[in-house]
Design a protein around this motif. Structure first.
Motif, PDB file in Angstrom:
ATOM      1  N   ASP A  19       0.859  -1.178   0.000  1.00 20.40           N
ATOM      2  CA  ASP A  19       0.000   0.000   0.000  1.00 20.40           C
ATOM      3  C   ASP A  19       0.897   1.230   0.000  1.00 20.40           C
ATOM      4  O   ASP A  19       1.760   1.376   0.864  1.00 20.40           O
ATOM      5  CB  ASP A  19      -0.880  -0.023   1.256  1.00 20.40           C
ATOM      6  CG  ASP A  19      -1.874   1.126   1.278  1.00 20.40           C
ATOM      7  OD1 ASP A  19      -1.764   2.038   0.436  1.00 20.40           O
ATOM      8  OD2 ASP A  19      -2.759   1.098   2.157  1.00 20.40           O
ATOM      9  N   PRO A  20       0.719   2.141  -0.966  1.00 21.66           N
ATOM     10  CA  PRO A  20       1.534   3.358  -0.984  1.00 21.66           C
ATOM     11  C   PRO A  20       1.493   4.141   0.318  1.00 21.66           C
ATOM     12  O   PRO A  20       2.467   4.799   0.678  1.00 21.66           O
ATOM     13  CB  PRO A  20       0.931   4.159  -2.139  1.00 21.66           C
ATOM     14  CG  PRO A  20       0.340   3.138  -3.031  1.00 21.66           C
ATOM     15  CD  PRO A  20      -0.177   2.057  -2.116  1.00 21.66           C
ATOM     16  N   THR A  35       1.203   5.197 -12.094  1.00 24.72           N
ATOM     17  CA  THR A  35       1.859   3.895 -12.117  1.00 24.72           C
ATOM     18  C   THR A  35       1.330   3.043 -13.258  1.00 24.72           C
ATOM     19  O   THR A  35       0.192   3.218 -13.698  1.00 24.72           O
ATOM     20  CB  THR A  35       1.659   3.145 -10.782  1.00 24.72           C
ATOM     21  OG1 THR A  35       2.372   1.904 -10.815  1.00 24.72           O
ATOM     22  CG2 THR A  35       0.196   2.877 -10.510  1.00 24.72           C
ATOM     23  N   TRP A  40      -0.805  -3.187  -6.410  1.00 26.55           N
ATOM     24  CA  TRP A  40       0.331  -2.944  -5.520  1.00 26.55           C
ATOM     25  C   TRP A  40       0.836  -4.225  -4.881  1.00 26.55           C
ATOM     26  O   TRP A  40       1.983  -4.283  -4.415  1.00 26.55           O
ATOM     27  CB  TRP A  40      -0.035  -1.928  -4.452  1.00 26.55           C
ATOM     28  CG  TRP A  40      -0.294  -0.552  -4.985  1.00 26.55           C
ATOM     29  CD1 TRP A  40      -1.470   0.134  -4.949  1.00 26.55           C
ATOM     30  CD2 TRP A  40       0.644   0.312  -5.641  1.00 26.55           C
ATOM     31  NE1 TRP A  40      -1.335   1.367  -5.548  1.00 26.55           N
ATOM     32  CE2 TRP A  40      -0.037   1.503  -5.976  1.00 26.55           C
ATOM     33  CE3 TRP A  40       1.990   0.199  -5.982  1.00 26.55           C
ATOM     34  CZ2 TRP A  40       0.575   2.562  -6.627  1.00 26.55           C
ATOM     35  CZ3 TRP A  40       2.615   1.253  -6.641  1.00 26.55           C
ATOM     36  CH2 TRP A  40       1.913   2.421  -6.952  1.00 26.55           C
TER      37      TRP A  40
END
Length: 320
Positions: A19-20, A35, A40
């Protein structure tokens, strides 16, 4: 062995929710809203954090004749650009650093090696009018190193040479012709060449922290599909563009001329991922790839699983 000793810890680290929001404390300047990554969850922690594997910048070189530490069969990455003295970048150093930012004449280059994919690629660091400097994120995607550039903090897939997260998403680096060969082969061809000097880091250079890896049943931290045609995931293939030739086929033939390129194989290069001492690894040989005019062209010798992961529609040159 280091590789096996830390494997359980790394597997646990890799299962942390991708998770960013979790990554932003370490990557505050990376634009995660841009992206090309579908999910992710494709990106896992390899264990070390940002720069935990330190890339090398502006390395020193010594004349070939003065180098005495490297075993004859140890692999090096050869970079021979027109008009410049040939340079050898020993895998004994790249195993621990993975990226070397250098300049060969007027060309800024990034020499890269991902041990988990056996991928050794050299790129031109000039992008959109600026020269980038690359580092190691500590992340993996399909078991391949995710690099980053210092200037924009974008993330790059090493096997593709392509931006995958941030401002540089979709940008592709220009690959430069380079190849892995034995130290003995390089110095015999280039007695007046240069070899990268030992870095000033506390590392067990010449030792292989991934002992036995290329004899493993499955790749590390990889959950993707296995290659088609019954090909084992950890056998080496020669990739040129989106085509892959099994190294075993080339080794048996010695020379193959197909699809407008000529591939040749020569014995005498040790695997960097076999025995505890790199120079004592089993002989996997060295590969050169040339075009119809006899010019070296960019290629890679990587594991079959990585080719299938990044070129799922690629062509397998099986010769039958």
């Amino acid at each position: 062995m280091l590789f096996r000793a830390v494997s359980v810890w790394l597997l646990l680290a890799g299962t942390v929710q991708a998770d960013p929001a979790f990554w932003r404390h370490e990557w505050p300047q990376t634009d995660f809203t841009v992206t090309s990554v579908d999910s992710w969850t494709e990106i896992l922690s390899g264990g070390p954090g940002k720069d935990g594997i330190p890339a090398l910048n502006d390395p020193a070189f010594v004349p070939v004749a003065r180098e005495t530490r490297i075993d004859p069969r140890e692999p090096v990455i050869a970079v021979e650009l027109p008009g410049e003295r040939p340079r050898a970048y020993p895998i004994r150093y790249l195993t621990w650093h993975e990226i070397v930012n250098d300049r060969v004449g007027e060309v800024p280059v990034a020499v890269t090696f991902c041990p988990l994919c056996n991928s050794a690629l050299t790129f031109d660091r000039r992008v959109r009018g600026q020269v980038l400097r690359f580092g190691v994120t500590g992340k993996l995607r399909n078991s391949d190193m995710v690099m980053y550039d210092v200037e924009t903090q974008s993330w790059w897939q090493q096997a593709l040479g392509q931006g995958i997260v941030g401002e540089m998403t979709g940008v592709t680096l220009t690959p430069l012709p380079s190849w892995m060969e034995s130290w003995d082969g390089f110095r015999s061809r280039n007695p007046d060449g240069l070899v990268m000097d030992e870095p000033a880091h506390a590392r067990a250079y010449g030792r292989n922290p991934y002992r036995g890896y290329d004899s493993s049943a499955r790749p590390f931290l990889y959950s993707g599909e296995t290659p088609p045609h019954g090909i084992d995931p950890l056998v080496r293939v020669v990739r040129v563009g989106d085509r892959a030739w099994p190294l075993a086929r080339l080794r048996q033939a010695g020379r193959i001329e197909e699809a407008g390129v000529t591939l040749s194989w020569q014995a005498g290069q040790a695997s960097a991922l076999d025995t505890a001492r790199i120079g004592q690894g089993r002989d996997v040989g060295g590969v050169r790839v040339r075009d119809g005019q006899g010019r070296d062209i960019a290629h890679d010798v990587l594991f079959a699983f990585a080719f299938h992961a990044f070129w799922p529609d690629g062509t397998w040159m099986l010769g039958n």
